[in-house]
Design an enzyme around this catalytic site. Structure first.
Site, PDB file in Angstrom:
ATOM      1  CB  CYS A   1      -0.945   0.061   1.184  1.00  0.00           C
ATOM      2  SG  CYS A   1      -2.062  -1.323   1.358  1.00  0.00           S
TER       3      CYS A   1
ATOM      4  CE  LYS B   1      12.566  -2.684  -3.835  1.00  0.00           C
ATOM      5  NZ  LYS B   1      13.416  -3.608  -4.596  1.00  0.00           N
TER       6      LYS B   1
END
EC number: 2.6.1.16
Length: 598
Positions: free
Chosen positions: A2, A593
């Protein structure tokens, strides 16, 4: 996972919010939205889908106002759809929230709020926060008090930003187990879950710690403890990254750019640690037991670190995934143990939790981290930075080779303390950039190889000793971005089961530098070839050419250096396979990531 962006200042907020969200796309998301406050009203546009498509379809940048927040959502509670996309509001529509993390007691809070007459529109845990603040604002009549009282009710993890229509000059922020950063501009302020979101505007940053909340205006901020309400002094960090570092610079993808940046990144890792490494090596030498931990690619770096430290430092090393360490090593961690925690972002949830556990047990903690000022650097007793610069592609490339470089430097220093002859390896260090470049010059050859392998459904990577982690990392790259089944195996394990899977045409990639396991490795490769495997080898010994369908010849290096140079062709192979299959290697499906939730 997010992304959050917030802005308050003299400019129109919505274009800045949209630009910031695009710079956070690498964190992974399935929906996105923005909200601004203008003339006493909260204005929201949001939906499921990609930012470019949503921004065009919903005209994100049309929203007026000089204060705003935005969010990219990775679904945890509630399916990815327009309704569940952030931001979320209360019943009045005057309180709006964006949130990263998981509210563990949201169902309990939701039932309580439903009994009080609140009406919910979504299935998310985040919406509970907006209604909880609404209820506390009704009781207290004070924005900050309502915000803090609501935070005290939340269990779980959160990074959140709240905007009030009736308090249009402030943003309210808080952090617990999920990153949140304040960017300090000139008469304007930014909030983000990661630095690249505001890098075009400022390089001055303040990192919130767990259990802190803040009130941010265009000219300043205050940060306080959630529990006590006492104000806290915060350090302002000057980020060394430039805007150009966080852009593609003419490459088709960030991943390809970051693969080709490795000569520079490794050089920076070497020269950026000349002063710190001897100090930390001296600390390591005092311990009889070292544990190295990390997740994903950082775990593979930890495995290489084990070989290096044991070989040069003569200290026994345990390696464990952080997600396992925090549950299985509670009775092993003590003041006689040193933990090395490897995390690119410095915010990886499991790694940070393992560091906190180790500290609570009296262990010393060393961090190997890329992001300056991140949570891991503030928990660790000492930190070695990898100096890789921003890595935007989800699949780690330059941060892996710089992690290996730091571990090699640390191990060599330990070796010198132990009287081990490190001359050959040390003499190789200045040549590392050109040695990596030799692998990069194989790019066109590897691109052609990828074309010939595009229809293969299974890949097996094999290595022995210090090359085993390279096999694991090569396999991970294929899985991450090409979405093809791949296994990394210890070559000695082949005949104990996996050899049954080798048949005509199955690619077997052998990582085989010269060294003490080379002869055994050659034998293992021949075993796979005899079963019909399509043999690809990476090495320097010409005998590999005789047993290979494809031989990727690299310059001969000391075995201890080979993990840094030998991974480069494997990164390129994964990249080209992904592109050939039509996948975006920068943003692989289902992955993020920074994994900031457990």
């Amino acid at each position: 996972m997010c992304g959050i962006i917030g802005y308050i200042g003299p400019r129109k907020a919505s274009p800045i919010i949209v630009e910031g969200l695009k710079r956070l796309e690498y964190r992974g998301y399935d929906s996105a939205g923005i909200a601004t406050s203008h003339e006493g009203r909260i204005l929201i546009k949001k939906g499921a889908g990609k930012i470019d498509e949503l921004a065009k379809r919903l005209n994100f940048t049309d929203l007026p106002g000089n204060i705003g927040i935005g969010h990219t959502r990775w679904a945890t509670h509630g399916i990815p759809n327009d309704t569940n996309a952030h931001p979320h509001t209360d019943c009045t529509g005057k309180i709006v929230v964006v949130h990263n993390g998981i509210i563990e007691n949201f169902q309990e809070l939701k039932e309580e709020l439903l009994r009080q007459g609140h009406v919910f529109r979504s299935d998310t845990d985040t919406e509970v926060i907006a209604h909880l603040i609404e209820e506390n604002l009704r009781i207290t009549g004070n924005f900050e008090d309502a915000f803090r009282l609501s935070l005290l009710r939340l269990r779980g993890s959160f990074a959140l930003v709240v905007m009030f229509a009736d308090d249009p000059e402030r943003l309210y922020i808080a952090r617990k187990d999920s990153p949140l950063i304040i960017g300090i501009g000139n008469g304007e302020m930014f909030i983000a879950s990661d630095i690249p979101a505001f890098l075009p505007y400022t390089r001055k940053a303040v990192f919130l710690d767990d259990g802190e909340y803040g009130v941010v205006s265009r000219n300043g901020f205050t940060v306080k403890d959630i529990i006590t309400g006492k104000e806290k002094r915060k350090k302002v960090y000057e980020i060394q990254w430039t805007l150009e570092m966080a852009e593609k610079g003419g490459y088709d993808h960030f991943m390809l750019k970051e693969i080709f940046e490795q000569p520079r990144a490794v050089k920076d890792a070497i020269y950026g640690n000349l002063e710190e490494v001897p100090k930390i090596a001296g600390l390591l030498s005092k311990y009889d037991r070292i544990i190295i931990t990390g997740m994903g690619t950082s775990y593979h770096a930890a495995l290489v670190g084990k070989y290096l430290i044991q070989r040069f430092g003569k200290i026994p090393v345990l390696v464990e995934e952080a997600s396992e360490l925090r549950y299985e090593y509670e009775d092993i961690l003590d003041n006689k143990t040193l933990l090395i925690a490897i995390t690119q972002s410095g915010e990886t949830a499991d790694t940070v939790a393992a560091m906190k556990l180790a500290k609570s047990k009296g262990s010393k903690v060393i961090g190997i981290v890329n992001v300056v000022g991140s949570l891991a650097t503030r928990i660790a007793d000492a930190t070695l930075y990898t100096h890789a610069g921003p890595e935007i592609g989800v699949a780690a490339t330059k941060t892996y080779t710089t992690q290996l470089t730091v571990l090699l430097l640390l191990s060599l220093e330990l070796g010198k303390m132990n009287g081990v002859d490190t001359t050959q390896v040390e003499n190789t260090l200045p040549k590392l950039p050109e040695l990596i470049d030799a692998g990069l010059k194989m790019n066109e050859k590897i691109k052609e190889l990828a074309k010939s392998l595009n229809d293969r459904r299974d890949f097996f990577y094999i290595g022995r000793g210090i090359s085993y982690p390279t096999a694991l990392e090569g396999a991970l790259k294929i899985k991450e971005i090409a979405y093809v089944h791949a296994e990394g195996l210890s070559a000695g394990e082949l005949k104990h089961g996996p050899l049954a899977l080798i048949e005509e045409g199955v690619p077997v990639i052998g990582v085989a530098p010269s060294g003490k396991t080379f002869e055994k490795m050659l034998s293992n490769i021949e075993e796979a070839k005899a079963r019909g495997g399509f043999i690809i080898t990476v090495g320097d010994d010409l005998r590999l050419h005789q047993v290979s369908n494809v031989f990727i010849r690299l310059p001969k290096v000391p075995e201890e250096v080979s993990p840094i140079t030998y991974i480069v062709p494997l990164q390129l192979l994964a990249y080209h396979l992904a592109v050939l299959k039509g996948h975006n290697p920068d943003r692989p499906r289902n992955l993020a990531k920074s994994v900031t939730v457990e």
